[in-house]
Each structure stands twice: as structure tokens, then as C-alpha cells.
Design an enzyme around this catalytic site. Sequence first.
Site, PDB file in Angstrom:
ATOM      1  N   THR A 252       0.733  -1.127   0.046  1.00  0.00           N
ATOM      2  CA  THR A 252       0.023  -0.154  -0.091  1.00  0.00           C
ATOM      3  C   THR A 252       0.714   1.181   0.000  1.00  0.00           C
ATOM      4  O   THR A 252       2.043   1.169   0.813  1.00  0.00           O
ATOM      5  CB  THR A 252      -0.983   0.078   1.212  1.00  0.00           C
ATOM      6  OG1 THR A 252      -1.626   1.124   1.161  1.00  0.00           O
ATOM      7  CG2 THR A 252      -0.312   0.035   2.706  1.00  0.00           C
TER       8      THR A 252
ATOM      9  N   HIS B 155       2.418 -11.932  14.011  1.00  0.00           N
ATOM     10  CA  HIS B 155       3.346 -12.197  14.796  1.00  0.00           C
ATOM     11  C   HIS B 155       3.170 -13.860  15.225  1.00  0.00           C
ATOM     12  O   HIS B 155       4.012 -14.538  15.851  1.00  0.00           O
ATOM     13  CB  HIS B 155       3.653 -11.588  16.262  1.00  0.00           C
ATOM     14  CG  HIS B 155       4.854 -11.758  16.718  1.00  0.00           C
ATOM     15  ND1 HIS B 155       5.897 -12.505  16.228  1.00  0.00           N
ATOM     16  CD2 HIS B 155       5.703 -10.993  17.905  1.00  0.00           C
ATOM     17  CE1 HIS B 155       7.297 -12.318  17.005  1.00  0.00           C
ATOM     18  NE2 HIS B 155       6.815 -11.487  17.996  1.00  0.00           N
TER      19      HIS B 155
END
Length: 405
Positions: A316, A368
Site C-alpha cells: 500500500t 506475529h
Amino acid sequence: MILEMKVPSPGESITEVEIAEWLVQDGDYVEKDQAIAEVDSDKATLELPAEESGIITLKAEEGDAVAVGQVVCLIDTSAAKPSGSSKPTTESKKEEVKEEKKAPQPVQAKETYASGTASPAAKKILAEKGIEAGTVSGTGKDGRVTKDDAVKAVPSMGTNTTGGKRGESRKKLSMLRRKVAERLVSVKNETAMLTTFNEVDMSPIFELRKQYKEDFKSKHNVGLGFMSFFTLAVVRALELYPSVNSMIDGKEMISYDFSDISIAVSGPKGLMVPVIRNAENLTFRGVEAEVKRLAIRAREGEITVDEMTGGTFTITNGGVFGSMLSTPIINPPQSAILGMHNIVERPVVKNGEIVVAPIMYVALSYDHRIIDGKESVGFLVAVKEALENPTELLMNNNVTKALEL
């Protein structure tokens, strides 16, 4: 013959759409394949074409949520096409004028002892909202504040001492926007999202573009932008750190041996994320041509659900709007997203000296749960290395061949 037009399936797993806008009116004559409505799904806004020619009868209103397969309009295919435009006759106009004259004029409400007085139910609701009954315009008898008035009442935004405008407007969110909102909230709640940052010296790319952009554009009819460098740098980094090119599916981790890169572009209906398929097989020219094609289709509202489905990683670019730094939100079910930002000349140290260089901050948000800090930082460093040394790492030390000049 009366044809029932049903909502077609805009894509796999989509069971409901919303009538965003009717492009025709009830009773209009429509031509076959004419766009008669815009429908919002949770992935895109699509046009609904007429299946046959004839007089249309609408069976759903704007804003209605309708199931895939539900009848939304009828088309009388036996109706003849009207010749010319139908205009009201002189007689009908006279009748309309008479009706307007006969229409009763609204009566001004008189101020009475009941004006501004709230009913017991209304009083309780207003007390919960912290609104004084005297500030609410009552619609009940003699100006009495009803329960409905209390429900609709909005707390004051403070005392206006400047005499400026205090209006507000309400607009229903499209199904696409509501779905995007739901997904963004779910990502924040359901993933262990972290963001790591770095900075990139864009000087080498500036030099390459300055030297070759005119030849590149004249030969390939497309500009040599930053997206091709970033896309190919990401492809290289994904090969080095395959866990970033992975997703969680229940208790399993799915890794891909291909790179389908989603690119966020701004469209008329909001943010669209079309996908560059198998970016690992594309050259600079191939990436730039695909970015241009998808961006045009998104801005013209022609992008399809299939073109926005199945990416494995997202890029993006908030820099086009002036963003200096941000923490992009992962595009589910992907596990990572790279944010580009604006390029600003900043003082940096090179070879022990302070010099001015075009610097871009980059950010990698990642899940994560499957991507460790070592992989995330290593991935972003690999992107940085490729962008700061594109001739060697992205072009195999042969610029003209890589750019197909």
C-alpha cells in the site's frame, strides 16, 4: 412475457448484496444489456445489466439487502418501445396546477403551555441522554415532546458562540465499506499484529528513472514508476523469507511458492485491492503494465471480485496522499503488508559526511503468530537492500535488458 430478473452471484462465498443505486426508474423502458442498477457486495460494487428489453418494474428499493437469486425487478418484454420522450399534456399540467392550489397550507404550531413539555417516557429518555426537554422540538399535541422525539434527539455539540454552521448529514455506509470495517476490526482483534520500520535511500532508483524513464515510456507506452521496483523487491524478499508469504488456516500454516501481490488503489467506491498474479514471473514492464491496467479498472468501477481475490501479500502506498509514516493494517487472510510513504529530502550520513538524499520510510505490519521478529526484520532489510542496490539485486547488473530497452 414478464421476465423476472434475479440477483446473479458476484463471486464465490457471496450470498447477499445491497442495492446501492437504481440507474432507471419504475416504468422506464430499458434496452438489453443496459446498466439498470449498481449493487454492493462485501468485495466490490458491480453493475447489474438488463437481461432483455422492455418496461421495467422495480421490486426492491435502494439500500435493500437482497439475497443472491432473489427477484429485484420485472421486465415486460412484450411492451413496445415508446417513440420519443413522453411529456405531460397541457390538460394534465392544468390538473397538476389545480391540485397544487387545493393543497392545504401547513399550519404554524402555536406556542402553548405544553410546548417543550416532555411526556414521562420522553422525560426518562432525555434524562439518560443528558438533554434538556426545552431544547427539543416537540411534534405532539400543542408542541409536546413525545417518546419518538426523545429517541431521535441528539445531544448538543456545545454552545455555538461564533454563529457558524452547525448542520450535520447522515449517509448509510455501503456494504463494501461496512465489510471493510468489520475485517479491519477483526484483524486488530484476532491477530498478533506488530509493525517494524526502516528507511530507504531512493537515490539509485531516482538515477535509474531519470536516465531511462523516457526510453522506457516511448517503447512500452507505460511509465517507469516506483511500484515495479517495490513489487520486484518484495518478490525477492518473499523468496528469502517464505514465512512472510504464508497464511494461517485453523491449526495449519499454508505457504505459497508463488507471489500474488495485492496493490491498494483508491477507487470511486473506496479502497480497492486488485491482485498482480504470479508477480515473480513479471519484468519491470510487466509489472508497470499490470499496475496501470488494474488501477484504471478500479477507478472506472470495472474491477471484478476475481481480480481482488487471492493475494498472498499486499503493498500500500500512502505516500501518494502525503503520508510520512503509518502502521498499515494486514489485509486478511494474508499475514503481512508493506507500507510505502512519501519521499522527502533528508540529511543522512554517507561515508562519514552529512549529505541530502531522497528518503522513504517503509513499514511492515505482520502477524506475529507465524512470522517471528527475525523474519520480519530480515524481510524488510531485504526490501531495503534491493531498493538501494537495484542494478545488482533486481536487474542482474544489466539495466537495458531488465528494462527491455
